[in-house]
Every structure is written in C-alpha cells, then in structure tokens.
Design a protein around this motif. Structure first.
Motif, PDB file in Angstrom:
ATOM      1  N   MET A  22      -5.205   1.034  -2.686  1.00  0.00           N
ATOM      2  CA  MET A  22      -4.958   2.339  -2.071  1.00  0.00           C
ATOM      3  C   MET A  22      -5.047   3.444  -3.119  1.00  0.00           C
ATOM      4  O   MET A  22      -5.618   4.517  -2.866  1.00  0.00           O
ATOM      5  N   SER A 117       1.956   0.254   0.658  1.00  0.00           N
ATOM      6  CA  SER A 117       1.427  -0.887   1.408  1.00  0.00           C
ATOM      7  C   SER A 117       2.600  -1.794   1.745  1.00  0.00           C
ATOM      8  O   SER A 117       3.578  -1.875   0.998  1.00  0.00           O
ATOM      9  N   HIS A 167      -0.979   1.078   4.142  1.00  0.00           N
ATOM     10  CA  HIS A 167      -1.850  -0.078   4.362  1.00  0.00           C
ATOM     11  C   HIS A 167      -0.985  -1.271   4.738  1.00  0.00           C
ATOM     12  O   HIS A 167       0.062  -1.507   4.134  1.00  0.00           O
ATOM     13  N   VAL A 177      -8.074  -3.556   3.192  1.00  0.00           N
ATOM     14  CA  VAL A 177      -7.763  -2.202   3.644  1.00  0.00           C
ATOM     15  C   VAL A 177      -8.710  -1.861   4.784  1.00  0.00           C
ATOM     16  O   VAL A 177      -9.935  -1.970   4.646  1.00  0.00           O
ATOM     17  N   SER A 181      -7.432   3.114   7.289  1.00  0.00           N
ATOM     18  CA  SER A 181      -6.540   3.307   6.140  1.00  0.00           C
ATOM     19  C   SER A 181      -7.302   3.820   4.923  1.00  0.00           C
ATOM     20  O   SER A 181      -6.796   4.651   4.164  1.00  0.00           O
ATOM     21  N   ALA A 185      -6.559   7.387   3.090  1.00  0.00           N
ATOM     22  CA  ALA A 185      -6.230   7.452   1.661  1.00  0.00           C
ATOM     23  C   ALA A 185      -7.159   8.418   0.939  1.00  0.00           C
ATOM     24  O   ALA A 185      -6.718   9.231   0.113  1.00  0.00           O
TER      25      ALA A 185
END
Length: 203
Positions: A22, A117, A167, A177, A181, A185
C-alpha cells in the motif's frame, strides 16, 4: 517562489508485506504530481522480550526512519497494519519518541494521510486509521482523506474509506491488493502531494 521538489514522507510498518505494498502505491500517487518526491521509510519491530533488538539497518526494503525525515518532509503518509483495531506497537513506539518534534512544531501545518491493511475485512480498518490520526492532530498536522468524488469508494468490496486507504490482506496475508484499493491508495498519495504543493505555494 521555490521551485525545488517537495519530499513527502511515506512512513509505514509492515509485518508481512501488505502495508508495504500500500505504501508503494501511495508513493506512486505522490510521484505522479510534478515537483513531489516520495521518501519511503519504515520503523523497527518491537518485542515483548526486552533483550530482543533489531539490526540498525533493515535486511531489505525501506530504511528505518530518522527524526530528520520529519523535519525534511513537506507532508506525511502514515501506514500500519491493524492490531486489535489499533496501530501496531512498532509505529506507536516511534511516535511516542517524537515529543521534541511536537514541542518544536516540526510537523505543524503539514498535510498528513493514513493507511492500513487488515487480516479481516471488518477487523478494525477504520478504527486503526482513526488511532493513527490522533498523534498527527497533536502534532498540528492537517489531515487529508479521500472524498466521495473518488468513485471506487462506492464500489469497493475489499477496503477503502474516506478516512484513508485500506487493504484486506486476508488471514494469511496473501490477498493481492484489489484494483479498487490500489486506485484509492494512488489517489490518496496524489491528493496528499497536491495539498502539500498548494500549502507550500502559500508560505
């Protein structure tokens, strides 16, 4: 007007790699904005065994953060996996050591965003984001979230929140991912960088 590049710090803790992924997407969004550079940094793990120590240099991935990174950044994206609906101890430990920067106003007026996450879809994504916001507010930072003009917020089934990017990594941490998502991000990183640029132009 200063035309040099702005450094946006992407600071994260990642145990199994999901939060790091992420962070990389957020960095991608930051670097899509002209004159903005992402600086990825992590924090050492902490242990309940007092004698346990981490090497001064990580074996792989991003370098460990230094307090100088806080001074040099024009904005901050903070990321952690969830631990019982809260940020991980390693990230909290680092933030607990920033009292001198709090007193001197190192981060005051700089924009910030948060990301996480989680092993389960409803395992504390939003509460973890909120816990990460609290020390940033104490530091006088300006929080940047994701507006509902971002269409993926209305369609995602794997994470994503107006409070920040998320996530769902699954219990084994192996869920990739999702496209939603990933887009959220990247959008968060871009919005953070654009905000830092606008604030920089007014100073």
């Amino acid at each position: 007007m200063n035309t040099s590049s702005l450094t946006i710090l992407v600071l994260f803790y990642s145990r199994h790699g999901s939060t790091q992924k992420m962070a990389e997407f957020i960095a991608q969004g930051i670097e899509s904005v002209p004159r903005c550079d992402a600086r990825l940094r992590t924090v050492p793990a902490v242990s309940t065994t007092v004698e346990a120590v981490e090497s001064d240099i990580p074996t792989d991935g991003a370098p460990y953060v230094e307090l100088a990174d806080l001074k040099e950044c024009a904005g901050l994206a903070l990321g952690s996996p969830t631990r019982f609906g809260n940020m991980a101890a390693a990230m909290k430990y680092f933030l607990d050591g920033t009292a001198a920067d709090w007193l001197s106003g190192t981060l005051t007026g700089k924009p910030a965003s948060v990301f996480t996450s989680t092993g389960s879809l409803h395992g504390g994504q939003e509460s973890t984001l909120l816990t990460m916001m609290l020390p940033l507010l104490h530091h006088g930072m300006l929080l940047v979230g994701l507006p509902y003009g971002q269409p993926e917020l209305m369609t995602t089934t794997t994470g994503g929140s107006p409070y920040g990017a998320t996530h769902w990594s699954g219990l084994d941490g192996k869920n990739p991912v999702s496209d939603d998502s990933r887009k959220l991000a990247i959008a968060l990183g871009k919005r953070l960088a654009e905000t830092a640029l606008k604030l920089h132009r007014t100073t």
